[in-house]
Design an enzyme around this catalytic site. Sequence first.
Site, mmCIF file in Angstrom:
data_model
loop_
_atom_site.group_PDB
_atom_site.id
_atom_site.type_symbol
_atom_site.label_atom_id
_atom_site.label_comp_id
_atom_site.label_asym_id
_atom_site.label_seq_id
_atom_site.Cartn_x
_atom_site.Cartn_y
_atom_site.Cartn_z
ATOM 1 N N LYS A 174 0.853 -1.194 0.000
ATOM 2 C CA LYS A 174 0.000 0.000 0.000
ATOM 3 C C LYS A 174 0.884 1.237 0.000
ATOM 4 C CE LYS A 174 -4.477 0.967 0.326
ATOM 5 N NZ LYS A 174 -5.591 0.049 0.043
ATOM 6 N N ASN A 189 -15.886 6.417 -4.768
ATOM 7 C CA ASN A 189 -15.907 5.422 -5.833
ATOM 8 C C ASN A 189 -16.621 4.137 -5.407
ATOM 9 O OD1 ASN A 189 -15.233 4.043 -8.216
ATOM 10 N ND2 ASN A 189 -13.393 3.257 -7.243
ATOM 11 N N ALA A 190 -16.380 3.685 -4.196
ATOM 12 C CA ALA A 190 -17.000 2.427 -3.759
ATOM 13 C C ALA A 190 -18.476 2.637 -3.385
ATOM 14 C CB ALA A 190 -16.224 1.849 -2.579
HETATM 15 N N1 GLU Z 1 -7.277 0.300 -3.113
HETATM 16 C C1 GLU Z 1 -8.061 -0.865 -3.389
HETATM 17 C C2 GLU Z 1 -8.116 -1.765 -2.163
HETATM 18 O O1 GLU Z 1 -7.987 -1.310 -1.054
HETATM 19 C C3 GLU Z 1 -7.635 -1.575 -4.665
HETATM 20 C C4 GLU Z 1 -6.225 -2.076 -4.699
HETATM 21 C C5 GLU Z 1 -5.783 -2.566 -6.067
HETATM 22 O O2 GLU Z 1 -6.555 -2.533 -7.005
HETATM 23 O O3 GLU Z 1 -4.623 -2.980 -6.141
HETATM 24 O O4 GLU Z 1 -8.384 -2.928 -2.265
#
Ligand code: GLU
Length: 413
Positions: free
Chosen positions: A104, A219-220
């Site tokens: 991350k 977005n979610a």
């Molecule tokens: N940020 C998103 C998550 O927390 C997607 C991560 C990704 O697509 O690699 O799952």
Amino acid sequence: MAKNPFENALEQLEKAQDIEPIDSVAYEIMKRPQRILEVSIPVKMDGGGTKIFTGYRVQHNDARGPCKGGIRYHPNVSIDEVKALATWMTIKCATVNIPYGGGKGGVICDPKEMSEGEIERLSRGYMRQIAHYIGPDVDVPAPDVYTTPQIMAWMEDEYSKIVGKDTPEVITGKPIDKGGSEGRGTATGMGGSYIIREASKELGLNPSESTVAIQGFGNAGSVAASILSKMGYKVVAVSDSHGGIYNKDGLNIDRVLQVKKEKGRVSEYDGPCEKVSNEELLELPVDILVPAALENQITKDNAPHIKAKLVAELANGPTTPEADQILHEQDVLVTPDILTNAGGVTVSYFEWLQNKKGEHWSEEEVNKKLDEIMTPAFRDVYTKAKEKHIPMRTAAYIIAMHRVADAILKRGY
Ligand code: GLU
């Protein structure tokens, strides 16, 4: 005070370890990120002068494949938050069984206060600082809170210039005409809707008679609102960082989406509704609650007042471990973040595969393949939870930790 998110993540690992332990060294390995990068990014600001931003990239574990996970732009980003989010990515990818580890990134900034040019310079600068530590088979970033397909395109361009060749597969969540996948923009909400559909069947909740409240309209959350209302659920409350709206007979979600787009906040909705705060929204008398914003929203203080029968975690880390315990005792089914929001990273995986193979799949194909991953993952986790009389989160951790430990042991440490 809520604990820091990394402590929450460690507690979640420990709960699973207490029930079905993995190899003790593999467990110790999983309690720590493999690598942590902290970078400083000088950015020329529009008003003259240069501001130095701090960013991070945490590579938690790569035993099952390249590290994978988004980059967050937010004023409250901290190293503990990024470490937690990276740990959750390892667990998430293993829960849905895609061949990735977890990583991350985050940059401490307030993109709402920055111009497009400043955001572009920040994004390119961040990529320059991390480029030598990532790569299509090493660590593959993606969007997260307040980062967009356009930001991914700038980062991909910067990376490609550094390595001297076009490398779309280094980052996912790109715009469709820049190597992005159909269905990636809606993937987190879509995947979450599949999980809600499956959980509803288990709880005997008929969509047309079930009410839903959604905290967070990014977005979610916004995509989930739209898909769930199309599936027949009655979405009665939504909110964003400015506050929320509620109508027990249902909101017109198309209209809310339009208002959010035009005026930037859901509270400008002109249909019949009452205003609610983000805290009040969580305690509304609804069947399904979808936290889709940030961490630590459901705590030991408000968990006893939650009336929903199903909490579907579209955000990462919205429920603290104490609150988890309370919800379990109240017989509330919690579909955990590492399963519920795994649609995003799953379609990121599809995007990476398409880039590697030079293919472009249709939206229909993407959503079908997504369902084929999400639904069996739900079944596995739900079955384990029932079998052991444990929360779905612990069941998912058990399944995921065994998969990660297997890979660690097969590689050898
Ligand atoms: N940020 C998103 C998550 O927390 C997607 C991560 C990704 O697509 O690699 O799952």
